[in-house]
Design an enzyme around this catalytic site. Sequence first.
Site, mmCIF file in Angstrom:
data_model
loop_
_atom_site.group_PDB
_atom_site.id
_atom_site.type_symbol
_atom_site.label_atom_id
_atom_site.label_comp_id
_atom_site.label_asym_id
_atom_site.label_seq_id
_atom_site.Cartn_x
_atom_site.Cartn_y
_atom_site.Cartn_z
ATOM 1 N N VAL A 1 0.906 -1.012 -0.068
ATOM 2 C CA VAL A 1 0.007 -0.071 0.170
ATOM 3 C C VAL A 1 0.770 0.941 -0.194
ATOM 4 C CG1 VAL A 1 -1.861 -1.027 1.249
ATOM 5 C CG2 VAL A 1 -0.867 -0.232 2.488
ATOM 6 N N HIS A 2 0.287 2.878 -0.309
ATOM 7 C CA HIS A 2 0.680 4.022 -0.299
ATOM 8 C C HIS A 2 0.485 4.336 1.029
ATOM 9 C CE1 HIS A 2 1.526 7.794 -1.443
ATOM 10 N NE2 HIS A 2 2.622 6.924 -2.394
#
Lengths: 383, 383
Positions: free
Chosen positions: A229-230
């Site tokens: 994920v970011h």
Amino acid sequence: MSIKGPLNGIIVVDMSRVLAGPFTAMVLSDLGARVIKVEAPGKGDDSRSFPPIKNGVSAYFSSVNRGKESIALNLKDDKDKGILLKILEKADVLVENFRPGVMERLGLGWEVLKEKYPKLIYAASSGFGHTGPYSKRAAYDMVVQAMGGIMSITGHPGESPIRIGTSIGDLTAALYAVIGIVAALYDRIATGKGCKIDISMLDCQVAFLENAIARYLLSGTIPKPLGGVHPSICPFGVFKTADSYVIIVAGNDKLFETMANVIGMPELLTDERYKSNPDRCAHVWELKADMERGLAKKTTEEWLQILEKAGIPFAPINDIKAVVEDPQINERNMIVETEDPDAGVVKMAGNPIKMSSYDDPHVRVRAPHLDEHRKSIIDEFCR
Amino acid sequence: MSIKGPLNGIIVVDMSRVLAGPFTAMVLSDLGARVIKVEAPGKGDDSRSFPPIKNGVSAYFSSVNRGKESIALNLKDDKDKGILLKILEKADVLVENFRPGVMERLGLGWEVLKEKYPKLIYAASSGFGHTGPYSKRAAYDMVVQAMGGIMSITGHPGESPIRIGTSIGDLTAALYAVIGIVAALYDRIATGKGCKIDISMLDCQVAFLENAIARYLLSGTIPKPLGGVHPSICPFGVFKTADSYVIIVAGNDKLFETMANVIGMPELLTDERYKSNPDRCAHVWELKADMERGLAKKTTEEWLQILEKAGIPFAPINDIKAVVEDPQINERNMIVETEDPDAGVVKMAGNPIKMSSYDDPHVRVRAPHLDEHRKSIIDEFCR
């Protein structure tokens, strides 16, 4: 034999082995330089024996040494060393990646060479550089990946550390070395002088930490691995589908709305936890689980078509076969060919520097066999 | 205001945002070029608002824009566009990373600019490049990491895919763009002409697959993730200790013997499964488990000292705090400082291109505030 490019006329002596140095010299060759690879007699560059091997030709060696000439020289033998010195008289650039001190012991250190060849650009790549307390230690790609911080921010949270799948320790150092070399060639036109470029693989890993250092020093929080994920855009990451995975990027509210509808999960839009990007970032794992309930209903291939039609940034996670067959990558001439008399056609990654002023040939000059150009090199440089 | 370097005298107009383009221009600045950053009025480069922020200054923005000047120009306004055109009259390089087509819509495409400024070097970075079927699609770092193959060979076998912890999609493209730009500057001395450099982030990921392509095409086997071990050297990888992890490299038989003894596991030396490197590679997971029984008896810090004394290549897995405090990294001047009037001292990664011909200053010129240099730039270029 060099291809047409901005470095036509430049002669590079490549005394390096395996990866960081050879890759540096290969990029210079792709830019039109003539590269003469100096190898140890008998076995040559260690990577000539790296598997897989077809009819005596290593795929590894071929893919980082295309377009070069080869001469085998025993640098502890005076006659062979004399040949090297004659070549260096006409050379512009020397590339080496020995452990610091080896060139000095061969009588070929920068302090000696700069007196004899004041215009020579001497580019050294090593694990830790030619200065500092770790300078003499052995380094490998994974050693600098570990010490340079990237492994500490890659992987699933809480799991054991992993190596980045390609040798970015070597490759990043190789590109920085090329930049130093070409800048030094530019500089030499004005100054008439060469210089030494001292590239440390560890330094280059630090330069590639992006904002992690400034972020840590400003916030005091040590960055951690984030899996797929970011850190500040959500949803932005890897999502499971019916048969594999897909990358979806829908960080702004409009894209999020479209995305929720096309994956058949309009209920996400009325959920208080997912109202804005900061809200979604605060509930990243719950949102991922919710989205994956919708995404489980179709395959990756089906989702790719739906996402593309809806204008939502997406990507498949390509394996190497898919990369090699990808239409964009082929249209960009990023899979090039060489033809070896023993191994036949060997394909490899092309040159990503596309310049309007030069062609980007699809068929490239193959990697040399050991000592293949001995006679022509000696005829040219030693008469 | 530029630091002394091989590109002194070169003027770069940086019209880019966030990462790939700004990083390209920052490397040029580190080499001595003067960089004028053209930003949108009001908010400027998007990364000015990326957290963490101290007194209005983003650590992210600061760390990829040091040493630049800033002017805010609305490129849809004729007067502001006129200012840009005046600057371009004296500029050597233009760096942009808009989606393909944006510069053309602004009337600033390469076809227009090359007529007006035949010496200009125009460097574009985009997700997929300016040609090919995906050219117009949006791309982000993670999109090209996924499509370029690296995610398929990184991670623990059988687990869900992970993103590489730094934006190597952008950063690799940035370095290839710098190489193209400096090579074009070198070329321009002979030809008198500029050129367009068209860098695709996806292309650069393919170029960084190392030998994976040639390996796949020669063997037909699709490369897979290998977690923390090496495909053909063993032991070479991540090992668990009493308190965390350590990297150990002991691939040849002599190093393996020393290693087995210093970790108190001499029984490994008489085990048929571990006789040679190929044997050890065939039993990589069993050997890892056996070694970890020995390594569980001491902490990483204790093992590092023992391994160093024994001459076995090793590494700690540094987090970002350890990187910033590491004596080698500091001795190499890889943590540099800037001083901002609002945020105070901001530290960041230094320049890994160490050239004997130029100094490598520890204190660097800070990133500009938005539009900070408007007056001096207009005075200089528009009179």
